[in-house]
Design a protein around this motif. Sequence first.
Motif, PDB file in Angstrom:
ATOM      1  N   LEU A 248      12.961  31.439 -42.488  1.00 26.57           N
ATOM      2  CA  LEU A 248      12.184  31.443 -41.250  1.00 26.57           C
ATOM      3  C   LEU A 248      12.963  32.151 -40.139  1.00 26.57           C
ATOM      4  O   LEU A 248      14.181  32.014 -40.063  1.00 26.57           O
ATOM      5  N   ILE A 250      13.067  32.213 -36.077  1.00 28.29           N
ATOM      6  CA  ILE A 250      12.561  31.493 -34.901  1.00 28.29           C
ATOM      7  C   ILE A 250      12.859  32.330 -33.669  1.00 28.29           C
ATOM      8  O   ILE A 250      13.992  32.355 -33.172  1.00 28.29           O
ATOM      9  N   GLN A 253       9.889  32.173 -27.707  1.00 29.87           N
ATOM     10  CA  GLN A 253       8.426  32.168 -27.658  1.00 29.87           C
ATOM     11  C   GLN A 253       7.935  32.712 -26.309  1.00 29.87           C
ATOM     12  O   GLN A 253       7.535  31.945 -25.423  1.00 29.87           O
ATOM     13  N   GLU A 271       4.211  35.703 -41.317  1.00 29.10           N
ATOM     14  CA  GLU A 271       4.407  34.304 -41.772  1.00 29.10           C
ATOM     15  C   GLU A 271       5.874  33.892 -41.707  1.00 29.10           C
ATOM     16  O   GLU A 271       6.190  32.710 -41.696  1.00 29.10           O
ATOM     17  N   LYS A 272       6.771  34.885 -41.699  1.00 27.53           N
ATOM     18  CA  LYS A 272       8.210  34.550 -41.630  1.00 27.53           C
ATOM     19  C   LYS A 272       8.633  34.129 -40.215  1.00 27.53           C
ATOM     20  O   LYS A 272       9.720  33.597 -40.016  1.00 27.53           O
ATOM     21  N   TYR A 274       8.242  31.851 -36.929  1.00 31.66           N
ATOM     22  CA  TYR A 274       7.619  30.605 -36.458  1.00 31.66           C
ATOM     23  C   TYR A 274       7.076  30.842 -35.049  1.00 31.66           C
ATOM     24  O   TYR A 274       7.807  31.266 -34.155  1.00 31.66           O
ATOM     25  N   ASN A 276       4.816  29.095 -31.891  1.00 28.46           N
ATOM     26  CA  ASN A 276       4.070  27.983 -31.283  1.00 28.46           C
ATOM     27  C   ASN A 276       3.789  28.242 -29.802  1.00 28.46           C
ATOM     28  O   ASN A 276       3.449  27.333 -29.056  1.00 28.46           O
ATOM     29  N   ALA A 291      10.721  24.922 -31.027  1.00 27.37           N
ATOM     30  CA  ALA A 291      10.148  25.531 -32.235  1.00 27.37           C
ATOM     31  C   ALA A 291      10.924  25.088 -33.480  1.00 27.37           C
ATOM     32  O   ALA A 291      10.330  24.761 -34.518  1.00 27.37           O
ATOM     33  N   GLU A 294       9.977  21.584 -34.399  1.00 29.63           N
ATOM     34  CA  GLU A 294       8.638  21.532 -35.019  1.00 29.63           C
ATOM     35  C   GLU A 294       8.694  21.976 -36.476  1.00 29.63           C
ATOM     36  O   GLU A 294       8.091  21.354 -37.353  1.00 29.63           O
ATOM     37  N   ALA A 295       9.425  23.079 -36.717  1.00 28.17           N
ATOM     38  CA  ALA A 295       9.523  23.603 -38.088  1.00 28.17           C
ATOM     39  C   ALA A 295      10.200  22.581 -39.002  1.00 28.17           C
ATOM     40  O   ALA A 295       9.789  22.390 -40.151  1.00 28.17           O
ATOM     41  N   LYS A 298       7.804  19.739 -39.722  1.00 29.51           N
ATOM     42  CA  LYS A 298       6.742  20.141 -40.666  1.00 29.51           C
ATOM     43  C   LYS A 298       7.289  20.357 -42.076  1.00 29.51           C
ATOM     44  O   LYS A 298       6.545  20.762 -42.972  1.00 29.51           O
ATOM     45  N   MET A 300       9.317  22.720 -42.998  1.00 30.23           N
ATOM     46  CA  MET A 300       9.363  24.147 -43.328  1.00 30.23           C
ATOM     47  C   MET A 300      10.787  24.644 -43.571  1.00 30.23           C
ATOM     48  O   MET A 300      10.987  25.781 -43.986  1.00 30.23           O
TER      49      MET A 300
END
Length: 325
Positions: A248, A250, A253, A271-272, A274, A276, A291, A294-295, A298, A300
């Motif tokens: 992932l 990050i 944002q 998709e790679k 993250y 939000n 973020a 959250e990952a 989840k 992830m």
Amino acid sequence: MFNSRIVSTGSAVPDFIIDNSMLAELVDTSDEWITTRTGIRNRRISRYKNTSDLASEAAEKCLKNAGIKVEEIEMIIVATVTPDTFTPSTACIVQQKIGAFKASAMDINAACSGFIYALDIADSMISAGRFKNALVIGAECLSKITDWKDRSTCVLFGDGAGAVFIEKSSESGIIKVSTGAEGDKSGYLISKALPPRDPFQNKGSFSNEDSYIKMNGQEVFRFATRIMVGSIKKLFDEYKISHKDIKLIIPHQANLRIIEFASKKLAIPMEKFYVNLQDYGNTSSASIPIALNEAVEKGMIEKGDLIIAVGFGGGLTYGSILIEW
Ligand code: COA
């Protein structure tokens, strides 16, 4: 030299949600404009809690997840551009609020790259054997310095806090942190603090409005895309890895278009990344740890996964990190 690894995460955001249509009541804008230009749909705004309150909430959740006692914390670093007070630092207020009285405490300011800078400091102190662990927090109430009459900026920002607990480890963890700044571009993103004052003259005044964020959006956009692409490519080249090795990425944002630009330029599937920002907008130093949390929540990110985080922002500053989870 010792390794350090992130052992837990936590975050906190205010309850009050402002969606794009509510902003259209304040300024001449529309949901369509904001969504297509930024990807942002909602942001959380703190009406009553200050930065240290959000930081302390995020810290307490993070410590609960770590399962450690507050008296074991050796260092607290808060990255913020919106402290409660000039002094004490937000980190000292957090220390008092969570009862971590054995911890050293300080704030740092590297705007939206602040969390990466703070992690760099904590990782370096742990690597050098100076501390065994650290609570690293990114926390902001950007609503305090947002000009709610300026449609070019007020649609972008939000409030929140994210925290990680990192500790000395015999296993791999933080592999590489890089930070940098381009101070010659400082004028592109500014929030003013108090000006000098002559005690013998009563001239001049400073109001809250003078601290409101002023931004050259297009220049910051140019910088952000260059940093996103350059930082990820540098890590890939240095460690001879590709996006296929990374679980992932990050990114800070700030704007969906910045992330999409990097995705296209580097041929990394979206998709790679993250994302939000549709829920929180740009929360500056809090965006990456929110973020990340959250990952993690989840499911992830799993042990052994490689992840990258990239930040950029006022200063202009930037920072990136490669982590084995
Ligand atoms: N609603 C409607 N119209 C808006 C608006 C809003 N919220 N904000 C600006 N506009 C208008 C402008 O006034 C301008 O109108 P004009 O052509 O009549 O003069 C038009 O939209 C285009 O403005 P422009 O600034 O060129 O838009 P843009 O495509 O560059 O998008 C940003 C603006 C701010 C979204 C974009 O520049 C950006 O995201 N920059 C990076 C900002 C950032 O991430 N900062 C934080 C970094 S940590």
